[in-house]
Design an enzyme around this catalytic site. Structure first.
Site, mmCIF file in Angstrom:
data_model
loop_
_atom_site.group_PDB
_atom_site.id
_atom_site.type_symbol
_atom_site.label_atom_id
_atom_site.label_comp_id
_atom_site.label_asym_id
_atom_site.label_seq_id
_atom_site.Cartn_x
_atom_site.Cartn_y
_atom_site.Cartn_z
ATOM 1 C CG HIS A 94 -1.736 -1.034 1.573
ATOM 2 N ND1 HIS A 94 -1.323 -2.164 2.216
ATOM 3 C CD2 HIS A 94 -3.064 -1.183 1.379
ATOM 4 C CE1 HIS A 94 -2.351 -2.983 2.380
ATOM 5 N NE2 HIS A 94 -3.423 -2.424 1.878
ATOM 6 C CG ASP A 97 1.791 -0.953 3.349
ATOM 7 O OD1 ASP A 97 1.044 -0.573 4.257
ATOM 8 O OD2 ASP A 97 1.475 -1.793 2.477
ATOM 9 C CD GLU A 122 -7.577 -8.532 -0.651
ATOM 10 O OE1 GLU A 122 -6.609 -7.993 -1.226
ATOM 11 O OE2 GLU A 122 -7.582 -8.762 0.569
ATOM 12 C CD GLU A 136 -7.025 -11.691 2.923
ATOM 13 O OE1 GLU A 136 -6.588 -10.764 2.215
ATOM 14 O OE2 GLU A 136 -7.101 -11.630 4.154
ATOM 15 C CG HIS A 165 -10.920 -11.210 2.780
ATOM 16 N ND1 HIS A 165 -10.498 -10.225 1.921
ATOM 17 C CD2 HIS A 165 -10.286 -10.962 3.959
ATOM 18 C CE1 HIS A 165 -9.661 -9.413 2.544
ATOM 19 N NE2 HIS A 165 -9.502 -9.855 3.785
ATOM 20 C CG ASP A 187 -4.227 -10.990 -0.592
ATOM 21 O OD1 ASP A 187 -3.469 -10.950 -1.579
ATOM 22 O OD2 ASP A 187 -4.514 -9.977 0.083
ATOM 23 C CG ASP A 227 -9.177 -10.567 7.668
ATOM 24 O OD1 ASP A 227 -8.856 -11.700 7.284
ATOM 25 O OD2 ASP A 227 -8.891 -9.522 7.049
ATOM 26 C CG ASP A 284 -5.041 -11.023 7.661
ATOM 27 O OD1 ASP A 284 -5.853 -11.546 6.889
ATOM 28 O OD2 ASP A 284 -4.892 -9.785 7.745
ATOM 29 C CG ASP A 316 -3.296 -9.709 3.391
ATOM 30 O OD1 ASP A 316 -2.729 -9.271 4.410
ATOM 31 O OD2 ASP A 316 -4.313 -9.198 2.901
#
Ligand code: XUL
Ligand code: CO
Length: 438
Positions: free
Chosen positions: A100, A103, A231, A267, A270, A295, A306, A308, A337
């Protein structure tokens, strides 16, 4: 200067190895179904989790040190993260990164200063890329952290916020092109709503489409030839997010004429938040010709958010790779991710997490190819629908020129319907188990 001093280059040592800093299954040059593992699995490092996230949660501060020897919030720190990221990717043999805008630099008060910093850091990233085979998988704009995006970005009630979102997308697209990115992602971070009492749903969705159309037009103008991705995610941070799942996102793209330029970035976590399996959302994307990128992570079925996590579930990874192989591969890649659990805060943990994820997908690839080569599952599915190929009735139905009366007369002539044949679910699950563990 070496940052991860105690970490060697990670090599493949085979499944019997007990070395935590070695691959057990990911053997980059091993050929599976005519292609090298490294070509089947273009892995990517997510800048935000790996180089930025320190384990902060609602209840406590960060625990992992991601300063990499610099003072956080400075451009020196931004550069230290680039150094750390490239050393990390090289040591693991990872060829791609995703980012991003915010980031890679600390965000300034004024967007013009943020953009200046972005130019500076991407010059530095380009320098680092030179002489390596590391590339950008995709870029994106973070349009959910800054307080201005409290009501969304494209879907915001404020035209001024929309303009700032447009400015971020414009810049992030320029950076993605500059870094040679394969794709550009829209994750609808706060594109959704909390209550319909204050929301014009149609207007908000039309505006998201407007922002995407502007992005496509500008991207193509500046030479972006890759795919745009949505996404999908059903909730979190918003209660209702507009890009709920692959089916919803694809419907949205088709309704707004965006389906030629966009694909899905699916993802795992998700998909499961939407009440689907990961495989389901991959299949929905694939049958619409829109399986673009992945992802790679997983959720925790006991927690409803989420999380991750780095993927360790080989069954799910196998089903993912089955879908990817059947779809002929990805135009994108596998972006981790994923973040270390908060108590796994050491440098070794960072590497072990990627080794786990890469090995899980390598094993998934091996097992998926075995399922396909074994052929029993595919043969069963083919036979299951054979009445449409082998009977006059079936051929008539699929010819697309039958009338309801004609087809109905078959049933009324016959009077009593036969059962459609066993679905054999348990038998098929046993085949998968025997391939996985046999
Ligand atoms: C959030 C998420 C994002 C996107 C990129 O759940 O997955 O990190 O991948 O914005
Ligand atoms: Co994601």
């Amino acid at each position: 200067m070496e940052i991860f001093k105690n970490i060697p280059e990670i090599k493949y040592e085979g499944s019997k190895s007990t070395n935590p800093l070695a691959f057990k299954y990911y053997d980059a040059d091993r050929v599976i179904m005519g292609k090298k593992m490294s070509e089947h699995l273009p892995f990517a490092m997510a800048w935000w989790h790996n180089l930025c996230a320190t384990g902060t949660d609602m209840f406590g501060r960060g625990v992992a040190d991601k300063s990499f020897g610099a003072i956080e919030g400075t451009m020196e720190h931004a550069k230290a993260k680039v150094d750390a990221g490239f050393e990390f990717m090289k040591k693991l043999g990872i060829k791609y990164f995703c980012f991003h805008d915010v980031d890679i630099v600390p965000e300034a008060e004024d967007i013009n200063e943020t953009n200046r910093r972005l130019d500076e850091i991407t010059d530095y990233i380009l320098e680092k890329m030179e002489g390596t085979d590391i590339k950008c998988l995709w870029g994106t704009a973070n349009m959910f952290s800054n307080p201005r995006f409290v009501n969304g970005a494209g879907s915001s009630n404020s035209a001024e916020v929309f303009a700032f979102a447009a400015a971020q997308v414009k810049k992030a697209l320029e950076l993605t092109v500059k870094l040679g990115g394969r794709g550009y992602v829209f994750w609808g971070g706060r594109e959704g709503y909390e209550t319909l009492l204050n929301t014009d749903m149609k207007f908000e969705q039309d505006n998201i489409a407007r922002l995407m159309k502007m992005a496509v037009a500008y991207g193509r103008k500046i030479g972006f030839t890759g795919d745009f991705y949505i996404e999908p995610k059903p909730k979190e941070p918003m209660k209702h997010q507009y890009d709920f799942d692959a089916a919803t996102a694809i419907g949205f793209l088709k309704a707004h004429g965006l389906d030629k330029d966009f694909k899905m970035n699916i993802e795992a976590n998700h998909a499961t938040l939407a009440g689907h399996t990961f495989q389901h959302d991959l299949r929905v994307s694939a049958i619409n010709g829109m399986l673009g990128s992945i992802d790679a992570n997983q959720g925790d079925m006991l927690l409803g958010w989420d999380t991750d996590e780095f993927p360790f579930d080989v069954y799910t990874a196998t089903m993912c790779m089955y879908e990817v192989l059947k779809a002929g591969g990805l135009t994108g890649g596998f972006n981790f991710d994923a973040k270390n659990r908060r108590p796994s805060y050491t440098v070794e943990d960072m590497f072990e997490a990627f080794i786990l994820g890469m090995d899980t997908f390598a094993l998934g690839l091996i097992k998926a190819s075995e399922i396909i080569e074994d052929g029993r599952i595919d043969k069963f599915i083919e036979n299951r629908y054979s009445s449409y190929k082998n009977s006059e009735l079936g051929k008539k139905i699929t010819s697309d020129d039958a009338t309801l009366e004609e087809i109905a007369s078959y049933a009324t002539d016959k009077g009593v319907c036969a059962l459609p044949g066993s679905g054999k679910q348990e038998g098929l699950e046993a085949i998968v188990n025997s391939i996985l563990f046999g």
